[in-house]
Design an enzyme around this catalytic site. Structure first.
Site, mmCIF file in Angstrom:
data_model
loop_
_atom_site.group_PDB
_atom_site.id
_atom_site.type_symbol
_atom_site.label_atom_id
_atom_site.label_comp_id
_atom_site.label_asym_id
_atom_site.label_seq_id
_atom_site.Cartn_x
_atom_site.Cartn_y
_atom_site.Cartn_z
ATOM 1 N N GLU A 154 0.804 -1.233 0.000
ATOM 2 C CA GLU A 154 0.000 0.000 0.000
ATOM 3 C C GLU A 154 0.832 1.275 0.000
ATOM 4 O O GLU A 154 0.569 2.205 0.760
ATOM 5 C CB GLU A 154 -0.946 0.018 1.210
ATOM 6 N N GLU A 269 -5.949 -10.722 -1.244
ATOM 7 C CA GLU A 269 -6.812 -10.461 -0.070
ATOM 8 C C GLU A 269 -8.284 -10.403 -0.462
ATOM 9 O O GLU A 269 -9.023 -9.527 -0.016
ATOM 10 C CB GLU A 269 -6.390 -9.153 0.613
HETATM 11 C C1 XIL Z 1 -6.140 -6.527 8.593
HETATM 12 C C2 XIL Z 1 -6.375 -7.730 9.494
HETATM 13 O O1 XIL Z 1 -7.231 -8.627 8.817
HETATM 14 C C3 XIL Z 1 -6.978 -7.293 10.797
HETATM 15 O O2 XIL Z 1 -7.090 -8.395 11.692
HETATM 16 C C4 XIL Z 1 -6.144 -6.198 11.426
HETATM 17 O O3 XIL Z 1 -6.768 -5.725 12.607
HETATM 18 C C5 XIL Z 1 -5.952 -5.058 10.450
HETATM 19 O O4 XIL Z 1 -5.372 -5.546 9.252
HETATM 20 N N1 XIL Z 1 -4.959 -4.754 3.950
HETATM 21 C C6 XIL Z 1 -3.905 -5.512 4.402
HETATM 22 C C7 XIL Z 1 -4.086 -6.418 5.573
HETATM 23 O O5 XIL Z 1 -2.842 -5.539 3.734
HETATM 24 O O6 XIL Z 1 -2.913 -6.562 6.336
HETATM 25 C C8 XIL Z 1 -5.221 -5.952 6.467
HETATM 26 O O7 XIL Z 1 -5.412 -6.945 7.456
HETATM 27 C C9 XIL Z 1 -6.471 -5.711 5.650
HETATM 28 C C10 XIL Z 1 -6.225 -4.634 4.623
#
Ligand code: XIL
Length: 357
Positions: A154, A269
């Site tokens: 990101e 994701e």
């Molecule tokens: C999220 C997790 O799923 C949560 O448990 C945590 O509290 C916050 O982060 N983008 C990403 C991930 O790259 O690392 C994030 O994961 C979701 C958004």
């Protein structure tokens, strides 16, 4: 109980009925993905897996790839500048190894979930030393055991107003844009065999924001490649919403451009929020599944795509329970399995999309 297979249009009428015992009898998504030479995975943490034998079993049944959801993030690993706590990350990597799962590391350099002590950095070398040491220790520790790494996560946010689209982060503030190059170089030196991934959000949809993010990312990747920075793949996060038009033409074009840069693609994701949908469960499941179908139909046209990963496998384990709760208090249903590890229409959408053409 019935499952629903989404047809092209959205809405209840678009759902075809498939008996759930038929779904239950099918092999795992991993077997279907293997027919196309793809890996399929999910994100999970040690505590969730440790607490739930049924979740562990479901992951072993459906997946070939495991991503630590939080266990490899700085705030979990680095309680103090000189202290690394590998306990949970090690557990996950051992769990994966003992069940034949590959591991995708997440994530080495990110602006979020950093420990509070990074706020004390006042000089360039504080940030540089910490970043390099972190990458060397993490990638070195798991060299040969992790298939791939999200090296930088990101780094783009057009909203921050820079011409190059880079997000204003502690890394950019202390090290300038070259932090991205350095991160990849250090990771490559620590494990020359790992697939090194640049992971990004907000790339999927056909809107102005998506187009800007894709444009900035293409510029960034072209710049990295021109400088022979060892970036091997792009991670597409794909946190989707079932209430948005499932229109992914810009993404389709972008994936073509990524391939012509010689890069692989990981869908890292994937999930589909039902936050604003009506309360009817069958309708929600159907619309969520339709979004999975449309998205996967687009991305699986591209042979550069090597893996599909969802952000969690069963609904109660989704981050959206906390980050996108429904106003009516009903539990969200964004993932392929429900709380009982029963296969949902979203599971069927993934299965169907993976059918070799
Ligand atoms: C999220 C997790 O799923 C949560 O448990 C945590 O509290 C916050 O982060 N983008 C990403 C991930 O790259 O690392 C994030 O994961 C979701 C958004």
């Amino acid at each position: 109980m019935l499952g629903f297979a989404p047809a092209a249009a959205s809405g209840e009428d678009a759902c075809l009925v498939v008996p759930s015992d038929d779904l239950a009898k099918r092999p795992g998504l991993k077997d279907q993905a293997a027919r196309r030479g793809l890996l399929i995975g999910t994100a999970a943490d040690r505590d969730t897996l440790f607490a739930s034998p049924t979740y562990r079993q479901a992951i072993r049944r459906e997946c070939t790839l495991l991503t630590p959801e939080n266990s490899m993030k700085w705030e979990r690993l680095r309680p103090a500048p000189e202290v690394y706590d590998f306990t949970k990350a090690d557990w996950l990597v051992d769990f994966a190894a003992s069940h034949g799962l590959l591991v995708h590391g997440h994530t080495l350099v990110w602006h979020s979930q950093l420990p509070p002590w990074v706020d004390a950095w006042t000089r360039r070398d504080h940030a540089e030393t910490a970043m390099i040491d972190h990458i060397e220790k993490m990638v070195g520790r798991y060299a040969g055991r992790l298939r791939s790494w999200d090296v930088v996560n990101e780094a783009i946010d057009p909203g921050d107003g820079r011409a190059d689209g880079l997000r204003l982060t502690p890394w950019l503030q202390h090290l300038g844009p070259a932090y991205i190059d350095v991160a990849f170089q250090v990771a490559a030196a620590a494990d020359p065999k790992a697939l090194l991934v640049y992971n990004e959000l907000g790339l999927a949809y056909d809107d102005e924001d998506g187009a800007r993010r894709r444009g900035h990312l293409l510029d960034l990747l072209s710049r990295l490649i021109a400088k022979e920075t060892p970036v091997h793949a792009v991670g597409i996060q794909a946190h989707l919403s079932a209430d948005r038009p499932p229109s992914f033409e810009g993404l389709d074009q972008f994936l073509g451009e990524i391939a012509s840069l010689g890069l692989k693609v990981m869908i890292t994701e994937l999930d589909v929020s039902d936050q604003t949908l009506p309360d009817d469960m069958a309708l929600r499941d159907c619309l969520v599944a339709a979004t999975y179908s449309a998205f996967l139909e687009t991305v699986l046209r591209h042979s550069s795509v090597v893996s599909i990963g969802t952000w969690g496998l069963s609904d109660p384990h989704s981050w959206l329970n906390e980050f996108a709760p429904r106003a009516d208090g009903l539990p969200p249903r964004p993932l392929p399995l429900d709380a009982a590890m029963t296969r949902k229409p979203a599971w069927l959408a993934i299965w169907d999309a993976l059918e070799p053409s």
